[in-house]
Scaffold this motif. Structure first.
Motif, mmCIF file in Angstrom:
data_model
loop_
_atom_site.group_PDB
_atom_site.id
_atom_site.type_symbol
_atom_site.label_atom_id
_atom_site.label_comp_id
_atom_site.label_asym_id
_atom_site.label_seq_id
_atom_site.Cartn_x
_atom_site.Cartn_y
_atom_site.Cartn_z
ATOM 1 N N ASN A 78 -5.795 -28.712 45.739
ATOM 2 C CA ASN A 78 -6.294 -29.247 47.013
ATOM 3 C C ASN A 78 -5.560 -28.720 48.241
ATOM 4 N N VAL A 79 -4.707 -27.732 48.086
ATOM 5 C CA VAL A 79 -4.077 -27.069 49.233
ATOM 6 C C VAL A 79 -4.655 -25.661 49.320
ATOM 7 N N ASN A 80 -5.510 -25.444 50.315
ATOM 8 C CA ASN A 80 -6.239 -24.182 50.412
ATOM 9 C C ASN A 80 -5.536 -23.175 51.301
ATOM 10 N N PRO A 81 -5.760 -21.881 51.054
ATOM 11 C CA PRO A 81 -5.228 -20.853 51.951
ATOM 12 C C PRO A 81 -5.797 -21.025 53.361
ATOM 13 N N ALA A 82 -4.991 -20.714 54.355
ATOM 14 C CA ALA A 82 -5.425 -20.763 55.751
ATOM 15 C C ALA A 82 -5.447 -19.347 56.306
ATOM 16 N N SER A 95 -17.318 0.203 45.840
ATOM 17 C CA SER A 95 -18.502 -0.513 45.353
ATOM 18 C C SER A 95 -18.527 -1.879 46.029
ATOM 19 N N GLU A 96 -19.236 -2.827 45.474
ATOM 20 C CA GLU A 96 -19.426 -4.104 46.167
ATOM 21 C C GLU A 96 -18.097 -4.764 46.526
ATOM 22 N N GLY A 97 -17.974 -5.136 47.785
ATOM 23 C CA GLY A 97 -16.738 -5.772 48.217
ATOM 24 C C GLY A 97 -16.879 -6.382 49.591
ATOM 25 N N ALA A 98 -15.769 -6.922 50.072
ATOM 26 C CA ALA A 98 -15.748 -7.581 51.376
ATOM 27 C C ALA A 98 -14.331 -7.533 51.923
ATOM 28 N N ALA A 99 -14.196 -7.765 53.214
ATOM 29 C CA ALA A 99 -12.861 -7.803 53.815
ATOM 30 C C ALA A 99 -12.001 -8.856 53.136
ATOM 31 N N ILE A 100 -12.588 -10.034 52.884
ATOM 32 C CA ILE A 100 -11.903 -11.096 52.154
ATOM 33 C C ILE A 100 -12.697 -11.404 50.891
ATOM 34 N N PHE A 101 -12.018 -11.362 49.748
ATOM 35 C CA PHE A 101 -12.632 -11.761 48.487
ATOM 36 C C PHE A 101 -11.866 -12.970 47.960
ATOM 37 N N CYS A 102 -12.574 -14.055 47.673
ATOM 38 C CA CYS A 102 -11.899 -15.250 47.158
ATOM 39 C C CYS A 102 -12.591 -15.727 45.893
ATOM 40 N N GLN A 103 -11.763 -16.101 44.920
ATOM 41 C CA GLN A 103 -12.284 -16.555 43.634
ATOM 42 C C GLN A 103 -11.553 -17.828 43.215
ATOM 43 N N GLU A 104 -12.336 -18.855 42.914
ATOM 44 C CA GLU A 104 -11.807 -20.144 42.452
ATOM 45 C C GLU A 104 -10.802 -20.735 43.435
ATOM 46 N N VAL A 105 -11.080 -20.565 44.709
ATOM 47 C CA VAL A 105 -10.282 -21.150 45.773
ATOM 48 C C VAL A 105 -11.181 -21.247 47.002
ATOM 49 N N SER A 106 -10.882 -22.177 47.884
ATOM 50 C CA SER A 106 -11.735 -22.385 49.058
ATOM 51 C C SER A 106 -10.907 -22.261 50.332
ATOM 52 N N PRO A 107 -10.685 -21.032 50.806
ATOM 53 C CA PRO A 107 -9.851 -20.847 51.997
ATOM 54 C C PRO A 107 -10.509 -21.408 53.254
ATOM 55 N N VAL A 123 -17.047 -11.687 53.940
ATOM 56 C CA VAL A 123 -16.427 -12.517 52.896
ATOM 57 C C VAL A 123 -17.320 -12.503 51.668
ATOM 58 N N LEU A 124 -16.699 -12.380 50.501
ATOM 59 C CA LEU A 124 -17.402 -12.450 49.221
ATOM 60 C C LEU A 124 -16.683 -13.489 48.382
ATOM 61 N N GLU A 125 -17.445 -14.389 47.753
ATOM 62 C CA GLU A 125 -16.808 -15.489 47.035
ATOM 63 C C GLU A 125 -17.423 -15.683 45.665
ATOM 64 N N ILE A 126 -16.581 -16.077 44.714
ATOM 65 C CA ILE A 126 -17.013 -16.437 43.370
ATOM 66 C C ILE A 126 -16.381 -17.779 43.025
ATOM 67 N N LYS A 127 -17.201 -18.757 42.653
ATOM 68 C CA LYS A 127 -16.711 -20.107 42.344
ATOM 69 C C LYS A 127 -15.819 -20.610 43.475
ATOM 70 N N SER A 128 -16.328 -20.493 44.679
ATOM 71 C CA SER A 128 -15.533 -20.784 45.861
ATOM 72 C C SER A 128 -16.423 -21.371 46.940
ATOM 73 N N SER A 129 -15.865 -22.259 47.751
ATOM 74 C CA SER A 129 -16.612 -22.848 48.874
ATOM 75 C C SER A 129 -15.735 -22.822 50.121
ATOM 76 N N PRO A 130 -15.598 -21.660 50.760
ATOM 77 C CA PRO A 130 -14.742 -21.570 51.950
ATOM 78 C C PRO A 130 -15.237 -22.452 53.089
ATOM 79 N N LEU A 131 -14.294 -22.853 53.912
ATOM 80 C CA LEU A 131 -14.615 -23.544 55.148
ATOM 81 C C LEU A 131 -14.620 -22.506 56.260
ATOM 82 N N TYR A 132 -15.739 -22.354 56.953
ATOM 83 C CA TYR A 132 -15.855 -21.393 58.042
ATOM 84 C C TYR A 132 -15.919 -22.130 59.378
ATOM 85 N N GLU A 133 -15.182 -21.624 60.347
ATOM 86 C CA GLU A 133 -15.229 -22.232 61.671
ATOM 87 C C GLU A 133 -15.014 -21.174 62.744
ATOM 88 N N CYS A 134 -16.027 -20.946 63.553
ATOM 89 C CA CYS A 134 -15.939 -20.127 64.759
ATOM 90 C C CYS A 134 -15.435 -18.703 64.497
#
Length: 200
Positions: A78-82, A95-107, A123-134
């Motif tokens: 429950n402590v996510n990357p900032a 090949s397929e990618g993104a500036a930020i790739f996150c897996q099993e974490v929700s930055p 951003v590309l995510e797998i099993k992840s639900s990032p919080l996006y703001e502005c």
């Protein structure tokens, strides 16, 4: 700028820095440019703590996944990357990618600038639900970028002063400078949009 990581290489992951096995990464006011790796072109964070603020990721590259930053899991439940007030400029994946790739974490991804080419996403995510703001996102290829989720996402040219010469300050009328969220990206205003010409 606190540190500069330039043209470093890893055959595996984390071209400039790899933080693993419960480590802690608090990185600020640092520039990562031209680093490359198979994954995590500039930075790999694997089951560790991450706090990124006011950094510039410039033309890092990877084979796949995270061309600038790759985040796998978290150190503490429950402590996510900032990831706050960073600039991501033309980081690319073979090949397929993104500036930020996150897996099993929700930055928590707030007030960042993403300038993408045709070879990567923001951003590309797998099993992840990032919080996006502005966040501000701009596609140099002209193709639809697919805005980051969230009502506060902005699409448009950030109008850097001179990015090809590593000047990532923004112009005074940049959407990154006049956003209702406050400053977006790693650098403050650094040049004017219009020049005053002397009268004759």
């Amino acid at each position: 700028m606190t540190c500069l990581f330039r043209d470093n290489y890893s055959s595996v992951a984390g071209g400039a820095i790899a933080v693993m096995d419960g480590g802690e990464a608090w990185i600020g006011r640092t520039r990562f440019t031209g680093n490359h790796a198979a994954t995590g072109g500039a930075l790999l964070v694997d089951h560790s703590t991450l706090n990124l603020a006011y950094n510039t990721f410039d033309k890092n590259r990877c084979t796949a996944a995270g061309s600038a930053v790759q985040v796998l899991g978290r150190k503490v439940a429950n402590v996510n990357p900032a990831i706050t007030n960073n600039t991501f400029y033309r980081n690319t994946a073979v090949s397929e990618g993104a500036a930020i790739f996150c897996q099993e974490v929700s930055p928590e991804i707030r007030r960042n600038i993403f300038v993408t080419d045709s070879t990567n996403l923001a951003v590309l995510e797998i099993k992840s639900s990032p919080l996006y703001e502005c966040n501000l996102i701009h596609s140099r290829s002209g193709r639809p970028v697919g805005l980051l989720p969230g009502a506060s996402a902005i699409e448009g040219d950030p109008h850097f002063c001179d990015p090809e010469n590593a000047n990532f300050h923004v112009r005074d009328l940049s959407p990154a400078a006049i956003s209702p969220c406050g400053l977006i990206g790693s650098q403050d205003k650094g040049c004017t949009t219009f020049k005053m010409l002397p009268s004759r």
